[in-house]
Design an enzyme around this catalytic site. Sequence first.
Site, PDB file in Angstrom:
ATOM      1  N   LYS A 149      -6.090 -34.676 -21.737  1.00  0.00           N
ATOM      2  CA  LYS A 149      -5.286 -33.568 -20.667  1.00  0.00           C
ATOM      3  C   LYS A 149      -6.795 -33.727 -19.544  1.00  0.00           C
ATOM      4  O   LYS A 149      -6.662 -33.197 -18.159  1.00  0.00           O
ATOM      5  CB  LYS A 149      -5.536 -32.174 -20.511  1.00  0.00           C
ATOM      6  CG  LYS A 149      -4.454 -31.642 -21.602  1.00  0.00           C
ATOM      7  CD  LYS A 149      -4.972 -30.609 -22.455  1.00  0.00           C
ATOM      8  CE  LYS A 149      -3.959 -30.382 -23.716  1.00  0.00           C
ATOM      9  NZ  LYS A 149      -4.478 -29.642 -23.925  1.00  0.00           N
ATOM     10  N   CYS A 195     -10.038 -18.176 -28.013  1.00  0.00           N
ATOM     11  CA  CYS A 195      -8.894 -18.873 -27.308  1.00  0.00           C
ATOM     12  C   CYS A 195      -8.415 -19.518 -28.899  1.00  0.00           C
ATOM     13  O   CYS A 195      -8.018 -20.783 -28.939  1.00  0.00           O
ATOM     14  CB  CYS A 195      -8.800 -19.516 -26.310  1.00  0.00           C
ATOM     15  SG  CYS A 195      -7.427 -20.442 -25.864  1.00  0.00           S
ATOM     16  N   THR A 221      -6.866 -22.921 -27.583  1.00  0.00           N
ATOM     17  CA  THR A 221      -7.946 -24.139 -27.454  1.00  0.00           C
ATOM     18  C   THR A 221      -8.374 -24.488 -28.517  1.00  0.00           C
ATOM     19  O   THR A 221      -8.538 -24.119 -29.193  1.00  0.00           O
ATOM     20  CB  THR A 221      -9.197 -23.407 -26.224  1.00  0.00           C
ATOM     21  OG1 THR A 221      -8.060 -22.861 -25.275  1.00  0.00           O
ATOM     22  CG2 THR A 221      -9.829 -24.591 -26.239  1.00  0.00           C
ATOM     23  N   GLY A 232      -8.325 -32.829 -14.423  1.00  0.00           N
ATOM     24  CA  GLY A 232      -7.805 -32.595 -15.762  1.00  0.00           C
ATOM     25  C   GLY A 232      -6.396 -31.656 -15.395  1.00  0.00           C
ATOM     26  O   GLY A 232      -6.237 -31.224 -13.856  1.00  0.00           O
ATOM     27  N   ALA A 250     -12.719 -22.546 -27.656  1.00  0.00           N
ATOM     28  CA  ALA A 250     -12.586 -22.962 -28.956  1.00  0.00           C
ATOM     29  C   ALA A 250     -12.444 -21.779 -30.014  1.00  0.00           C
ATOM     30  O   ALA A 250     -11.608 -21.855 -30.811  1.00  0.00           O
ATOM     31  CB  ALA A 250     -12.704 -24.358 -28.912  1.00  0.00           C
ATOM     32  N   THR A 303      -4.544 -25.291 -23.279  1.00  0.00           N
ATOM     33  CA  THR A 303      -5.415 -25.937 -22.796  1.00  0.00           C
ATOM     34  C   THR A 303      -6.407 -24.893 -21.744  1.00  0.00           C
ATOM     35  O   THR A 303      -6.249 -24.129 -21.972  1.00  0.00           O
ATOM     36  CB  THR A 303      -4.462 -26.073 -21.559  1.00  0.00           C
ATOM     37  OG1 THR A 303      -3.112 -27.467 -21.981  1.00  0.00           O
ATOM     38  CG2 THR A 303      -5.085 -27.738 -21.067  1.00  0.00           C
ATOM     39  N   SER A 345      -5.570 -21.672 -20.182  1.00  0.00           N
ATOM     40  CA  SER A 345      -5.397 -20.849 -21.971  1.00  0.00           C
ATOM     41  C   SER A 345      -6.957 -20.101 -22.023  1.00  0.00           C
ATOM     42  O   SER A 345      -7.420 -18.363 -21.879  1.00  0.00           O
ATOM     43  CB  SER A 345      -4.756 -20.866 -22.924  1.00  0.00           C
ATOM     44  OG  SER A 345      -3.602 -21.169 -22.727  1.00  0.00           O
TER      45      SER A 345
END
Length: 187
Positions: free
Chosen positions: A45, A172, A175, A59, A169, A13, A138
């Site tokens: 989320k 990670c 993500t 969130g 993204a 996340t 994360s």
Amino acid sequence: MSEQERFPGWHGTTIIGVRKGGKVVVAGDGQVSLGQTVIKGTARKVRRVSPGGKDVVCGFAGSTADAFTLLERLEKKLEAAPGQLARACVELAKDWRTDKYLRNLEAMLIVTDGRELFVITGAGDVLEPEHDIAAIGSGGNFALAAARALIDTDLDAEAIARKALGIAAEICVYTNGNLTVESLDAR
């Protein structure tokens, strides 16, 4: 076999909150992973709740069931203290820290009513972010760094959140680029 070996843990996340130019945006990616496996890529989320008719955007990062438990508790706190987001967040954090059941929940929240923006943790923290940017999960530090670099550009709050999550993204592995974005007018 240890608990960590039996259950390697849920990851995945990145949630960001950005306040700029009369808007507050909370955005999150959609990836949920178990160990090294992507379980779902389209999780939502980021949620809008409306206790007492006032919109609040939340969130969450961490265990989904734990986060939903906390969101339900936050809604009840907001119903008990309408229009008082800070008070509701502090009450939730106190319960989370002291309640025998709640203290085992593993999640973090970003919440906003358009006027205030907070990060709530299980350690009892209710934090107002510096520079009008908050990020958790994360890839939270990657998104936070990207948004901080973009905050003084001509981009609006939503564009900054989207770009920051896109950068997270790319870095990670927990993500992805499937985003949920909610915004409120800053008051």
